[in-house]
Design a protein around this motif. Structure first.
Motif, PDB file in Angstrom:
ATOM      1  N   ALA A 115     -16.355  -1.468 -24.453  1.00  0.00           N
ATOM      2  CA  ALA A 115     -15.608  -1.370 -22.822  1.00  0.00           C
ATOM      3  C   ALA A 115     -15.246  -0.131 -22.307  1.00  0.00           C
ATOM      4  N   PRO A 116     -15.368   0.620 -22.546  1.00  0.00           N
ATOM      5  CA  PRO A 116     -14.176   1.503 -22.160  1.00  0.00           C
ATOM      6  C   PRO A 116     -14.072   1.871 -20.525  1.00  0.00           C
ATOM      7  N   SER A 117     -12.852   1.624 -20.140  1.00  0.00           N
ATOM      8  CA  SER A 117     -13.049   1.570 -17.916  1.00  0.00           C
ATOM      9  C   SER A 117     -13.070   3.060 -18.153  1.00  0.00           C
ATOM     10  N   THR A 118     -14.516   3.383 -16.336  1.00  0.00           N
ATOM     11  CA  THR A 118     -14.397   4.713 -15.844  1.00  0.00           C
ATOM     12  C   THR A 118     -13.518   4.115 -14.810  1.00  0.00           C
ATOM     13  N   ALA A 119     -12.214   3.264 -15.032  1.00  0.00           N
ATOM     14  CA  ALA A 119     -12.136   2.929 -13.917  1.00  0.00           C
ATOM     15  C   ALA A 119     -11.092   4.526 -12.988  1.00  0.00           C
ATOM     16  N   ALA A 120     -10.976   4.889 -11.596  1.00  0.00           N
ATOM     17  CA  ALA A 120     -10.118   6.127 -11.093  1.00  0.00           C
ATOM     18  C   ALA A 120      -8.212   5.412 -11.376  1.00  0.00           C
ATOM     19  N   THR A 121      -7.889   4.376 -11.402  1.00  0.00           N
ATOM     20  CA  THR A 121      -6.997   4.512 -11.199  1.00  0.00           C
ATOM     21  C   THR A 121      -6.287   3.240 -12.308  1.00  0.00           C
ATOM     22  N   LEU A 122      -5.152   3.185 -12.601  1.00  0.00           N
ATOM     23  CA  LEU A 122      -4.398   1.965 -13.721  1.00  0.00           C
ATOM     24  C   LEU A 122      -4.329   0.579 -13.072  1.00  0.00           C
ATOM     25  N   ARG A 123      -4.744   0.231 -11.901  1.00  0.00           N
ATOM     26  CA  ARG A 123      -4.958  -1.118 -11.523  1.00  0.00           C
ATOM     27  C   ARG A 123      -6.189  -1.079 -11.573  1.00  0.00           C
ATOM     28  N   GLN A 124      -7.141  -0.354 -10.882  1.00  0.00           N
ATOM     29  CA  GLN A 124      -8.799  -0.627 -11.765  1.00  0.00           C
ATOM     30  C   GLN A 124      -9.632  -0.751 -13.035  1.00  0.00           C
ATOM     31  N   ALA A 125      -8.578   0.258 -13.360  1.00  0.00           N
ATOM     32  CA  ALA A 125      -8.856  -0.313 -14.736  1.00  0.00           C
ATOM     33  C   ALA A 125      -8.101  -1.491 -15.417  1.00  0.00           C
ATOM     34  N   LEU A 126      -7.851  -1.965 -15.014  1.00  0.00           N
ATOM     35  CA  LEU A 126      -7.297  -3.570 -15.443  1.00  0.00           C
ATOM     36  C   LEU A 126      -7.416  -4.530 -14.343  1.00  0.00           C
ATOM     37  N   GLY A 127      -8.109  -4.381 -13.124  1.00  0.00           N
ATOM     38  CA  GLY A 127      -9.190  -5.327 -12.625  1.00  0.00           C
ATOM     39  C   GLY A 127      -7.838  -6.285 -11.729  1.00  0.00           C
ATOM     40  N   LEU A 128      -6.429  -5.632 -11.201  1.00  0.00           N
ATOM     41  CA  LEU A 128      -5.497  -5.242 -10.999  1.00  0.00           C
ATOM     42  C   LEU A 128      -5.899  -5.121  -8.989  1.00  0.00           C
ATOM     43  N   ALA A 129      -5.797  -5.890  -7.951  1.00  0.00           N
ATOM     44  CA  ALA A 129      -6.223  -5.547  -6.734  1.00  0.00           C
ATOM     45  C   ALA A 129      -4.060  -4.706  -6.365  1.00  0.00           C
ATOM     46  N   ARG A 130      -5.311  -3.747  -5.756  1.00  0.00           N
ATOM     47  CA  ARG A 130      -4.525  -2.530  -4.837  1.00  0.00           C
ATOM     48  C   ARG A 130      -3.474  -3.836  -3.799  1.00  0.00           C
ATOM     49  N   PRO A 131      -2.084  -3.791  -3.962  1.00  0.00           N
ATOM     50  CA  PRO A 131      -1.326  -4.477  -3.147  1.00  0.00           C
ATOM     51  C   PRO A 131      -1.192  -4.401  -1.506  1.00  0.00           C
ATOM     52  N   ALA A 132      -1.425  -5.055  -0.569  1.00  0.00           N
ATOM     53  CA  ALA A 132      -1.296  -4.420   0.613  1.00  0.00           C
ATOM     54  C   ALA A 132       0.861  -3.674   0.910  1.00  0.00           C
ATOM     55  N   ASN A 133       0.449  -3.319   1.667  1.00  0.00           N
ATOM     56  CA  ASN A 133       1.802  -2.768   1.965  1.00  0.00           C
ATOM     57  C   ASN A 133       2.364  -4.096   3.079  1.00  0.00           C
ATOM     58  N   ARG A 134       3.860  -4.761   2.124  1.00  0.00           N
ATOM     59  CA  ARG A 134       4.782  -5.565   2.932  1.00  0.00           C
ATOM     60  C   ARG A 134       4.787  -5.160   4.970  1.00  0.00           C
ATOM     61  N   PHE A 135       5.410  -3.974   4.979  1.00  0.00           N
ATOM     62  CA  PHE A 135       5.452  -3.776   6.143  1.00  0.00           C
ATOM     63  C   PHE A 135       3.965  -3.212   7.305  1.00  0.00           C
ATOM     64  N   ALA A 136       3.584  -3.378   7.288  1.00  0.00           N
ATOM     65  CA  ALA A 136       2.690  -2.822   7.665  1.00  0.00           C
ATOM     66  C   ALA A 136       1.747  -4.431   8.211  1.00  0.00           C
ATOM     67  N   ALA A 137       1.586  -5.422   6.826  1.00  0.00           N
ATOM     68  CA  ALA A 137       1.204  -6.467   6.738  1.00  0.00           C
ATOM     69  C   ALA A 137       2.101  -7.420   8.379  1.00  0.00           C
ATOM     70  N   ALA A 138       3.627  -6.810   7.972  1.00  0.00           N
ATOM     71  CA  ALA A 138       4.923  -7.472   9.346  1.00  0.00           C
ATOM     72  C   ALA A 138       4.336  -7.238  10.204  1.00  0.00           C
ATOM     73  N   ARG A 139       3.635  -5.949  10.813  1.00  0.00           N
ATOM     74  CA  ARG A 139       4.043  -5.136  11.894  1.00  0.00           C
ATOM     75  C   ARG A 139       3.067  -5.503  12.730  1.00  0.00           C
ATOM     76  N   SER A 140       1.597  -5.653  11.488  1.00  0.00           N
ATOM     77  CA  SER A 140       0.609  -6.342  12.538  1.00  0.00           C
ATOM     78  C   SER A 140       0.788  -7.926  12.571  1.00  0.00           C
ATOM     79  N   THR A 141       1.220  -8.268  12.267  1.00  0.00           N
ATOM     80  CA  THR A 141       1.809 -10.173  12.263  1.00  0.00           C
ATOM     81  C   THR A 141       2.759 -10.514  13.000  1.00  0.00           C
ATOM     82  N   ALA A 142       3.674  -9.063  14.351  1.00  0.00           N
ATOM     83  CA  ALA A 142       4.753  -9.004  14.855  1.00  0.00           C
ATOM     84  C   ALA A 142       4.109  -9.777  16.559  1.00  0.00           C
TER      85      ALA A 142
END
Length: 273
Positions: free
Chosen positions: A246-273
């Motif tokens: 079952a080789p992966s055909t995912a576009a990124t390494l994170r996708q291939a490993l089933g890892l989520a793309r992390p939210a940007n910490r600064f964008a998250a802080a700005r949106s809750t400020a």
């Protein structure tokens, strides 16, 4: 290779020259490996692992590329920049095997005499902050107003540790993966900062949220792992590489490993400020 419930396969490649390196990594890609790693030592000479990975960024199309870069002998800002650049060049396939050499001769190559046990974690922390220092939508390319970027979405990180201080931001935009995949050993003492934890077969570790890969020799019977590892990191012996299940055909390494793309910490802080 006997298969088991192991989901992911990776290969440690240490080919001696660019041509054989490319051939070996392309063979691993054709066989369906999720990523390859490149060992390194500041005293070994030859082409540095990060350069080897960059060389392969446009010579491969799917496989992840994870060089060993030593947190103890590489300036943290340059390390974070090099890895972000690799992620851009490979279109989202960069990983980082965290090295932490404390060999006196290796430290002497950068004018150091000792290592603070906490500094590896500091380097990982500041690299992650620097990768977030540009929000995903910082580049606006607003032709009518002549504005290329929104400065409110580019951030100083203001990171200080006993060994270094970094203001930032990074000199490249955020990596395509958001965060490069960070790989390391439990011996580093930073399991909570890792995406992939590499252990010896049978080792008991507190894994946290990290994927666990068993480091095994070529020809190892992975069925003996009995579900104890998510993947295996095979030490290459130059032999034939059998296709993995079952080789992966995912576009990124994170996708291939089933890892989520992390939210940007600064964008998250700005949106809750």
């Amino acid at each position: 290779m006997t298969h088991s419930a192991v989901r992911f396969y990776a290969l440690e490649v240490d080919a001696p020259d660019p041509a054989s390196l490319e051939a070996r990594v392309r063979a691993a890609e054709a066989a369906g490996y999720a990523f390859v790693t490149f060992p390194d030592d500041p005293l070994r000479g030859g082409i540095e692992a990060g350069v080897r990975a960059a060389f392969l960024a446009r010579r491969t199309t799917r496989i992840g590329l994870a060089p060993t870069l030593h947190a103890t002998t590489t300036e943290p800002f340059h390390l974070a920049t090099q890895l972000a650049s690799l992620d851009h060049a490979s279109l989202g396939r960069a990983g980082w095997v965290v090295g932490a050499t404390s060999d006196p001769a290796a430290l002497a190559t950068v004018g150091r005499a000792e290592v603070d046990p906490a500094e590896v974690g500091d380097v990982v922390d500041v690299a992650r902050r620097l990768w977030d220092s540009w929000e995903d939508d910082a580049i606006i390319r607003d032709v009518p107003t002549g504005r290329f970027l929104d400065p409110a979405r580019v951030h100083h990180v203001h990171f200080e540790s006993p060994r270094f201080s970094i203001v930032g931001p990074l000199i490249t935009t955020r990596p395509p993966q958001g965060q490069v995949v960070v790989i390391g050993s439990p011996a580093l003492g930073i399991t909570d900062r890792l995406d992939v934890l590499v252990v010896e077969p049978g080792a008991h570790v507190e894994r946290g949220d990290a994927l666990v890969f068993a480091a095994v020799p070529a020809g190892f019977d992975v069925s003996t792992l009995d579900g104890a590892a998510d993947g295996v990191l095979i030490r290459d012996d130059g032999g034939e590489l059998a296709p993995v299940p079952a080789p992966s055909t995912a576009a990124t390494l994170r996708q291939a490993l089933g890892l989520a793309r992390p939210a940007n910490r600064f964008a998250a802080a700005r949106s809750t400020a």
